[in-house]
Design a protein around this motif. Structure first.
Motif, PDB file in Angstrom:
ATOM      1  N   SER A   1      -2.191   4.739  -4.245  1.00  0.00           N
ATOM      2  CA  SER A   1      -2.385   5.970  -5.024  1.00  0.00           C
ATOM      3  C   SER A   1      -1.075   6.490  -5.596  1.00  0.00           C
ATOM      4  O   SER A   1      -1.057   7.525  -6.262  1.00  0.00           O
ATOM      5  CB  SER A   1      -3.039   7.048  -4.147  1.00  0.00           C
ATOM      6  OG  SER A   1      -2.234   7.320  -3.001  1.00  0.00           O
ATOM      7  N   ASP A   2       0.019   5.771  -5.341  1.00  0.00           N
ATOM      8  CA  ASP A   2       1.318   6.181  -5.885  1.00  0.00           C
ATOM      9  C   ASP A   2       1.720   5.219  -6.997  1.00  0.00           C
ATOM     10  O   ASP A   2       0.879   4.589  -7.625  1.00  0.00           O
ATOM     11  CB  ASP A   2       2.371   6.258  -4.763  1.00  0.00           C
ATOM     12  CG  ASP A   2       2.626   4.911  -4.101  1.00  0.00           C
ATOM     13  OD1 ASP A   2       2.075   3.892  -4.575  1.00  0.00           O
ATOM     14  OD2 ASP A   2       3.384   4.857  -3.120  1.00  0.00           O
TER      15      ASP A   2
ATOM     16  N   LEU B   1       0.866  -1.184   0.000  1.00  0.00           N
ATOM     17  CA  LEU B   1       0.000   0.000   0.000  1.00  0.00           C
ATOM     18  C   LEU B   1       0.900   1.230   0.000  1.00  0.00           C
ATOM     19  O   LEU B   1       1.618   1.475   0.968  1.00  0.00           O
ATOM     20  CB  LEU B   1      -0.930   0.022   1.216  1.00  0.00           C
ATOM     21  CG  LEU B   1      -1.813   1.266   1.361  1.00  0.00           C
ATOM     22  CD1 LEU B   1      -2.743   1.411   0.155  1.00  0.00           C
ATOM     23  CD2 LEU B   1      -2.617   1.213   2.651  1.00  0.00           C
ATOM     24  N   ASN B   2       0.873   1.955  -1.120  1.00  0.00           N
ATOM     25  CA  ASN B   2       1.677   3.176  -1.251  1.00  0.00           C
ATOM     26  C   ASN B   2       3.125   2.945  -0.826  1.00  0.00           C
ATOM     27  O   ASN B   2       3.649   3.616   0.056  1.00  0.00           O
ATOM     28  CB  ASN B   2       1.042   4.311  -0.440  1.00  0.00           C
ATOM     29  CG  ASN B   2      -0.311   4.730  -0.997  1.00  0.00           C
ATOM     30  OD1 ASN B   2      -0.562   4.609  -2.192  1.00  0.00           O
ATOM     31  ND2 ASN B   2      -1.185   5.212  -0.134  1.00  0.00           N
ATOM     32  N   ALA B   3       3.747   1.986  -1.493  1.00  0.00           N
ATOM     33  CA  ALA B   3       5.101   1.565  -1.125  1.00  0.00           C
ATOM     34  C   ALA B   3       6.081   1.783  -2.270  1.00  0.00           C
ATOM     35  O   ALA B   3       6.997   0.980  -2.467  1.00  0.00           O
ATOM     36  CB  ALA B   3       5.081   0.100  -0.706  1.00  0.00           C
ATOM     37  N   GLU B   4       5.915   2.863  -3.014  1.00  0.00           N
ATOM     38  CA  GLU B   4       6.785   3.073  -4.176  1.00  0.00           C
ATOM     39  C   GLU B   4       8.256   3.225  -3.807  1.00  0.00           C
ATOM     40  O   GLU B   4       9.126   2.925  -4.616  1.00  0.00           O
ATOM     41  CB  GLU B   4       6.318   4.294  -4.981  1.00  0.00           C
ATOM     42  CG  GLU B   4       6.446   5.615  -4.270  1.00  0.00           C
ATOM     43  CD  GLU B   4       6.034   6.791  -5.148  1.00  0.00           C
ATOM     44  OE1 GLU B   4       6.260   7.941  -4.717  1.00  0.00           O
ATOM     45  OE2 GLU B   4       5.502   6.568  -6.252  1.00  0.00           O
ATOM     46  N   SER B   5       8.535   3.660  -2.591  1.00  0.00           N
ATOM     47  CA  SER B   5       9.931   3.809  -2.174  1.00  0.00           C
ATOM     48  C   SER B   5      10.566   2.481  -1.779  1.00  0.00           C
ATOM     49  O   SER B   5      11.783   2.395  -1.611  1.00  0.00           O
ATOM     50  CB  SER B   5      10.022   4.785  -1.003  1.00  0.00           C
ATOM     51  OG  SER B   5       9.360   4.268   0.147  1.00  0.00           O
TER      52      SER B   5
ATOM     53  N   VAL C   1       2.158  -0.083  -8.004  1.00  0.00           N
ATOM     54  CA  VAL C   1       1.767  -1.113  -8.972  1.00  0.00           C
ATOM     55  C   VAL C   1       2.541  -0.954 -10.275  1.00  0.00           C
ATOM     56  O   VAL C   1       2.988  -1.944 -10.867  1.00  0.00           O
ATOM     57  CB  VAL C   1       0.255  -1.067  -9.222  1.00  0.00           C
ATOM     58  CG1 VAL C   1      -0.135  -1.999 -10.363  1.00  0.00           C
ATOM     59  CG2 VAL C   1      -0.502  -1.443  -7.951  1.00  0.00           C
ATOM     60  N   GLU C   2       2.719   0.273 -10.720  1.00  0.00           N
ATOM     61  CA  GLU C   2       3.479   0.531 -11.951  1.00  0.00           C
ATOM     62  C   GLU C   2       4.885  -0.038 -11.850  1.00  0.00           C
ATOM     63  O   GLU C   2       5.388  -0.684 -12.779  1.00  0.00           O
ATOM     64  CB  GLU C   2       3.526   2.031 -12.215  1.00  0.00           C
ATOM     65  CG  GLU C   2       4.361   2.439 -13.407  1.00  0.00           C
ATOM     66  CD  GLU C   2       4.526   3.943 -13.518  1.00  0.00           C
ATOM     67  OE1 GLU C   2       5.436   4.366 -14.263  1.00  0.00           O
ATOM     68  OE2 GLU C   2       3.789   4.687 -12.860  1.00  0.00           O
ATOM     69  N   LEU C   3       5.539   0.193 -10.728  1.00  0.00           N
ATOM     70  CA  LEU C   3       6.896  -0.312 -10.530  1.00  0.00           C
ATOM     71  C   LEU C   3       6.907  -1.826 -10.384  1.00  0.00           C
ATOM     72  O   LEU C   3       7.821  -2.501 -10.854  1.00  0.00           O
ATOM     73  CB  LEU C   3       7.516   0.341  -9.293  1.00  0.00           C
ATOM     74  CG  LEU C   3       7.762   1.851  -9.383  1.00  0.00           C
ATOM     75  CD1 LEU C   3       8.171   2.414  -8.022  1.00  0.00           C
ATOM     76  CD2 LEU C   3       8.842   2.157 -10.416  1.00  0.00           C
ATOM     77  N   ALA C   4       5.888  -2.367  -9.744  1.00  0.00           N
ATOM     78  CA  ALA C   4       5.835  -3.815  -9.518  1.00  0.00           C
ATOM     79  C   ALA C   4       5.684  -4.589 -10.816  1.00  0.00           C
ATOM     80  O   ALA C   4       6.135  -5.740 -10.913  1.00  0.00           O
ATOM     81  CB  ALA C   4       4.678  -4.148  -8.574  1.00  0.00           C
ATOM     82  N   LYS C   5       5.073  -3.996 -11.817  1.00  0.00           N
ATOM     83  CA  LYS C   5       4.842  -4.681 -13.088  1.00  0.00           C
ATOM     84  C   LYS C   5       6.143  -5.056 -13.801  1.00  0.00           C
ATOM     85  O   LYS C   5       6.140  -5.907 -14.693  1.00  0.00           O
ATOM     86  CB  LYS C   5       3.980  -3.815 -13.999  1.00  0.00           C
ATOM     87  CG  LYS C   5       2.526  -3.746 -13.561  1.00  0.00           C
ATOM     88  CD  LYS C   5       1.711  -2.846 -14.486  1.00  0.00           C
ATOM     89  CE  LYS C   5       0.256  -2.790 -14.040  1.00  0.00           C
ATOM     90  NZ  LYS C   5      -0.550  -1.868 -14.893  1.00  0.00           N
ATOM     91  N   LYS C   6       7.251  -4.447 -13.415  1.00  0.00           N
ATOM     92  CA  LYS C   6       8.545  -4.814 -13.979  1.00  0.00           C
ATOM     93  C   LYS C   6       8.984  -6.201 -13.508  1.00  0.00           C
ATOM     94  O   LYS C   6       9.837  -6.828 -14.135  1.00  0.00           O
ATOM     95  CB  LYS C   6       9.613  -3.791 -13.572  1.00  0.00           C
ATOM     96  CG  LYS C   6       9.348  -2.361 -14.010  1.00  0.00           C
ATOM     97  CD  LYS C   6      10.424  -1.442 -13.455  1.00  0.00           C
ATOM     98  CE  LYS C   6      10.166   0.019 -13.768  1.00  0.00           C
ATOM     99  NZ  LYS C   6      11.187   0.915 -13.164  1.00  0.00           N
TER     100      LYS C   6
END
Length: 205
Positions: free
Chosen positions: A45-46, A16-20, A49-54
């Motif tokens: 909301s950050d 959950l909102n863990a982009e860092s 998910v976008e980063l995880a798709k890699k």
């Protein structure tokens, strides 16, 4: 006769909102050669998910019912024999993942957990590591937390309680002790915790 050595691992990560954190977390799992990565995201909301798709295409949405529900969702959609419940703030290398798996497979424990520590960057991280050595040392336990390994079949039969708003490892372990006479173990293996190098991060956690 079952060859447990061939059992593969599904890593279940809830976010959950863990982009860092997400990139370092999932990158370490890929480099450790886990069988698959399951991400269950709580509608971040950050850019989590976008980063995880890699790193994985097995991404599921948690409708906001809590960590216990999210973990059960991930376990249900996993396909490997063993479940690695893994925190989004954790990283692990192949040597320690292998050691954790071996401790599980070579012993008669229902679940085995890894020790955790911080990379030393300041006095706070050094102090926390000393605390962890005293509080979370290897050996048999009544309760284990994450990161941990269980057989997927066991967690399907005895899932985390969805009526709880947290995963509540203590409740699960107590239930397994009573119903199945389970024992648990903290391994000599370790993983790193990231994002805990300041009082602000620890307070937020």
């Amino acid at each position: 006769m079952i060859n447990y050595e061939n059992f593969e691992i599904s890593a279940v990560v809830c976010s959950l909102n863990a982009e860092s954190l997400i990139q370092k977390c999932l990158e370490s799992l890929v480099e450790s050669n886990v069988g698959e990565i399951i991400l269950v995201d709580g509608n971040s909301s950050d850019r989590t998910v976008e980063l995880a798709k890699k790193f994985t295409n097995k991404i599921f949405k948690d409708p906001g019912k809590g960590l216990a529900f999210a973990r059960n969702l991930g376990i249900k959609n996993a396909t490997k024999d063993l479940i690695l419940n893994f925190g989004v703030d954790n990283t692990i290398d192949s040597k320690n993942l292998f050691s954790l798996k071996q401790d599980f497979l070579k012993n008669d424990y229902c679940g085995v957990a890894s020790c955790t520590k911080l990379k030393i960057t300041n006095y706070l991280s050094r102090s926390l590591n000393e605390y962890k050595k005293v509080r979370f040392y290897p050996g048999e336990r009544l309760v284990i937390g994450t990161p941990n390994i269980f057989e997927r079949s066991l967690l399907l039969d005895e899932p985390y309680r969805d009526d709880l708003t947290w995963s509540d490892d203590a409740e699960l372990c107590k239930r397994l002790r009573i119903k199945r006479n389970c024992t648990f173990y903290v391994s000599n293996s370790y993983c790193f915790e990231i994002g805990q190098n300041s009082w602000k991060n620890i307070t937020n956690r």
